[in-house]
Design a protein around this motif. Structure first.
Motif, short mmCIF file in Angstrom:
data_model
loop_
_atom_site.label_atom_id
_atom_site.label_comp_id
_atom_site.label_asym_id
_atom_site.label_seq_id
_atom_site.Cartn_x
_atom_site.Cartn_y
_atom_site.Cartn_z
N GLU A 198 79.21 24.26 34.46
CA GLU A 198 80.28 23.43 34.80
C GLU A 198 81.52 23.43 33.59
N ILE A 199 82.56 23.63 34.01
CA ILE A 199 83.48 23.62 32.82
C ILE A 199 84.65 22.66 33.12
N THR A 200 85.15 21.75 32.20
CA THR A 200 86.05 20.92 32.09
C THR A 200 87.10 21.16 30.94
N ASP A 201 88.28 21.15 31.52
CA ASP A 201 89.37 21.42 30.64
C ASP A 201 89.92 19.93 30.06
N LEU A 202 89.63 19.88 28.57
CA LEU A 202 89.40 18.53 28.00
C LEU A 202 90.73 18.10 27.68
N ALA A 203 91.86 18.96 27.39
CA ALA A 203 93.21 18.67 27.22
C ALA A 203 94.19 18.87 27.75
N GLY A 204 93.80 19.81 28.99
CA GLY A 204 94.79 20.31 29.79
C GLY A 204 95.69 21.49 29.34
N ASP A 205 95.15 21.91 28.20
CA ASP A 205 95.95 23.04 27.72
C ASP A 205 95.41 24.40 27.81
N GLY A 206 94.24 24.30 28.26
CA GLY A 206 93.53 25.69 28.62
C GLY A 206 92.94 26.11 27.25
#
Length: 77
Positions: A22-30
């Protein structure tokens, strides 16, 4: 250069074929992600050894194409 979440998951699954990733983009910056990886390959290994397996799966991209990865590993229940 940022990495796509799907690319990170694919690299991990290629090295650990039974892994649930499961991968989550923490900052929305990739560029800043968290990953939860569950694999039987972690059985009997220390947390450090588990994380090392995941980082090895990324093939040296940590610190380059991938800036930050908050990692949680576990063995299947």
């Amino acid at each position: 250069m940022a990495m796509a979440a799907d690319d990170i998951a694919a690299l991990i699954r290629a090295a650990l074929p039974d892994a649930s990733v499961e991968i989550t983009d923490l900052a929305g910056d990739g560029d800043h992600y968290s990953a939860r990886v569950v694999s039987s390959a972690f059985t009997g290994k220390s947390r450090v050894q588990q994380h090392k397996l995941v980082y090895e799966a990324l093939g040296g991209r940590m610190g380059g194409a991938l800036h930050a990865l908050q990692l949680t590993t576990a063995v299947p229940n």
